[in-house]
Design an enzyme around this catalytic site. Sequence first.
Site, PDB file in Angstrom:
ATOM      1  N   GLY A  12       0.768  -1.242   0.000  1.00 15.80           N
ATOM      2  CA  GLY A  12       0.000   0.000   0.000  1.00 15.80           C
ATOM      3  C   GLY A  12       0.799   1.292   0.000  1.00 15.80           C
ATOM      4  O   GLY A  12       0.311   2.307   0.483  1.00 15.80           O
ATOM      5  N   SER A  13       1.992   1.281  -0.607  1.00 12.63           N
ATOM      6  CA  SER A  13       2.735   2.544  -0.645  1.00 12.63           C
ATOM      7  C   SER A  13       2.019   3.564  -1.544  1.00 12.63           C
ATOM      8  O   SER A  13       2.058   4.767  -1.271  1.00 12.63           O
ATOM      9  CB  SER A  13       4.188   2.338  -1.087  1.00 12.63           C
ATOM     10  N   ASN A  14       1.359   3.075  -2.581  1.00  8.98           N
ATOM     11  CA  ASN A  14       0.584   4.016  -3.425  1.00  8.98           C
ATOM     12  C   ASN A  14      -0.628   4.559  -2.678  1.00  8.98           C
ATOM     13  O   ASN A  14      -0.970   5.733  -2.810  1.00  8.98           O
ATOM     14  CB  ASN A  14       0.168   3.337  -4.736  1.00  8.98           C
ATOM     15  N   ILE A  91     -10.933  -7.813 -12.007  1.00 12.97           N
ATOM     16  CA  ILE A  91     -12.185  -7.072 -11.896  1.00 12.97           C
ATOM     17  C   ILE A  91     -13.115  -7.550 -13.018  1.00 12.97           C
ATOM     18  O   ILE A  91     -12.717  -7.591 -14.173  1.00 12.97           O
ATOM     19  CB  ILE A  91     -11.893  -5.563 -12.093  1.00 12.97           C
ATOM     20  N   ASN A 105      -6.035   2.348 -12.743  1.00 15.88           N
ATOM     21  CA  ASN A 105      -5.033   1.397 -12.248  1.00 15.88           C
ATOM     22  C   ASN A 105      -3.661   2.007 -12.467  1.00 15.88           C
ATOM     23  O   ASN A 105      -3.462   2.799 -13.380  1.00 15.88           O
ATOM     24  CB  ASN A 105      -5.146   0.091 -13.056  1.00 15.88           C
ATOM     25  N   HIS A 107       0.251   0.824 -13.222  1.00 18.14           N
ATOM     26  CA  HIS A 107       1.051  -0.329 -13.648  1.00 18.14           C
ATOM     27  C   HIS A 107       2.521   0.112 -13.734  1.00 18.14           C
ATOM     28  O   HIS A 107       2.810   1.184 -14.279  1.00 18.14           O
ATOM     29  CB  HIS A 107       0.563  -0.839 -15.004  1.00 18.14           C
ATOM     30  N   GLU A 177       5.751   6.370  -9.503  1.00 18.89           N
ATOM     31  CA  GLU A 177       4.347   5.980  -9.274  1.00 18.89           C
ATOM     32  C   GLU A 177       3.712   6.899  -8.246  1.00 18.89           C
ATOM     33  O   GLU A 177       2.551   7.291  -8.361  1.00 18.89           O
ATOM     34  CB  GLU A 177       4.273   4.536  -8.767  1.00 18.89           C
TER      35      GLU A 177
HETATM   36  C1  GRF Z   1       2.957  -1.033  -7.658  1.00 16.05           C
HETATM   37  O1  GRF Z   1       4.180  -1.262  -8.290  1.00 16.05           O
HETATM   38  C2  GRF Z   1       1.866  -0.860  -8.696  1.00 16.05           C
HETATM   39  O2  GRF Z   1       2.312  -0.299  -9.875  1.00 16.05           O
HETATM   40  C3  GRF Z   1       1.438  -2.270  -8.946  1.00 16.05           C
HETATM   41  O3  GRF Z   1       1.508  -2.909  -7.705  1.00 16.05           O
HETATM   42  C4  GRF Z   1       2.486  -2.255  -6.889  1.00 16.05           C
HETATM   43  C5  GRF Z   1       1.798  -1.900  -5.601  1.00 16.05           C
HETATM   44  O4  GRF Z   1       2.661  -1.344  -4.666  1.00 16.05           O
HETATM   45  N1  GRF Z   1       0.138  -2.326  -9.565  1.00 16.05           N
HETATM   46  P1  GRF Z   1       2.105  -0.735  -3.314  1.00 16.05           P
HETATM   47  O5  GRF Z   1       1.250  -1.823  -2.649  1.00 16.05           O
HETATM   48  O6  GRF Z   1       1.295   0.479  -3.652  1.00 16.05           O
HETATM   49  O7  GRF Z   1       3.313  -0.413  -2.502  1.00 16.05           O
END
Ligand code: GRF
Length: 205
Positions: A12-14, A91, A105, A107, A177
């Site tokens: 969940g870093s994003n 999904i 999404n 990627h 990202e």
């Molecule tokens: C990220 O590299 C994203 O691009 C991919 O999954 C990874 C998730 O990373 N879809 P995080 O859980 O957000 O750290």
Amino acid sequence: MLKIAVLVSGGGSNLQTIIDRVSDGYLDKVSIEYVISDTKGAYALERAKKAGIRTLTYDKKEYGDSLSGKILETLKGNVDVIVLAGFFSIIKKELIDEFRNRIINIHPSLIPSFCGKGAYGIHVHEKAIEYGVKISGCTVHFVDEGTDTGAIILQKSVPVYGEDTPKQLQERILVEEHKALPEALKLISEGKVRVEGRKTYISAQ
Ligand code: GRF
């Protein structure tokens, strides 16, 4: 306010970046209504709880084929946009149809390279290094019925060095990202993204 749900499977870093950018005011028109995980114990859930966001776990082992339906039932009419931020379940069409051009999404490659079935996690970066590309990056796109085939909203690039390990490349891309996802959300929340066919058009103001 753009109400969003963030779907996660892992670290969940994003998700954290979105939380941080909401709280520092960059995403001033976004509110995170739900974080939903398809995996029990995903660390992303801890991040959400810490931020006081409602969390739900629909474990894929338990829900199997009905996972998409359960998500649809929960989110229909309650959020405007669904963000897949490291969400590894498929999904289904019913959910995509209800949220047409409202699911995004992220990627970790420059689509259409190193994407599609089997291209997830560290494998994406292994493939890029194996191929010998000099540039890789990340892509934020709308989700359609295909795997990583929906209209692209934005992309960011990074150099790939000869001596890179997949892990090093992954870390370099992750930094981008964390910029790309909030940027895409900001554009959407300000009504600046228009989709036509498989293209998006971003308005300047
Ligand atoms: C990220 O590299 C994203 O691009 C991919 O999954 C990874 C998730 O990373 N879809 P995080 O859980 O957000 O750290």
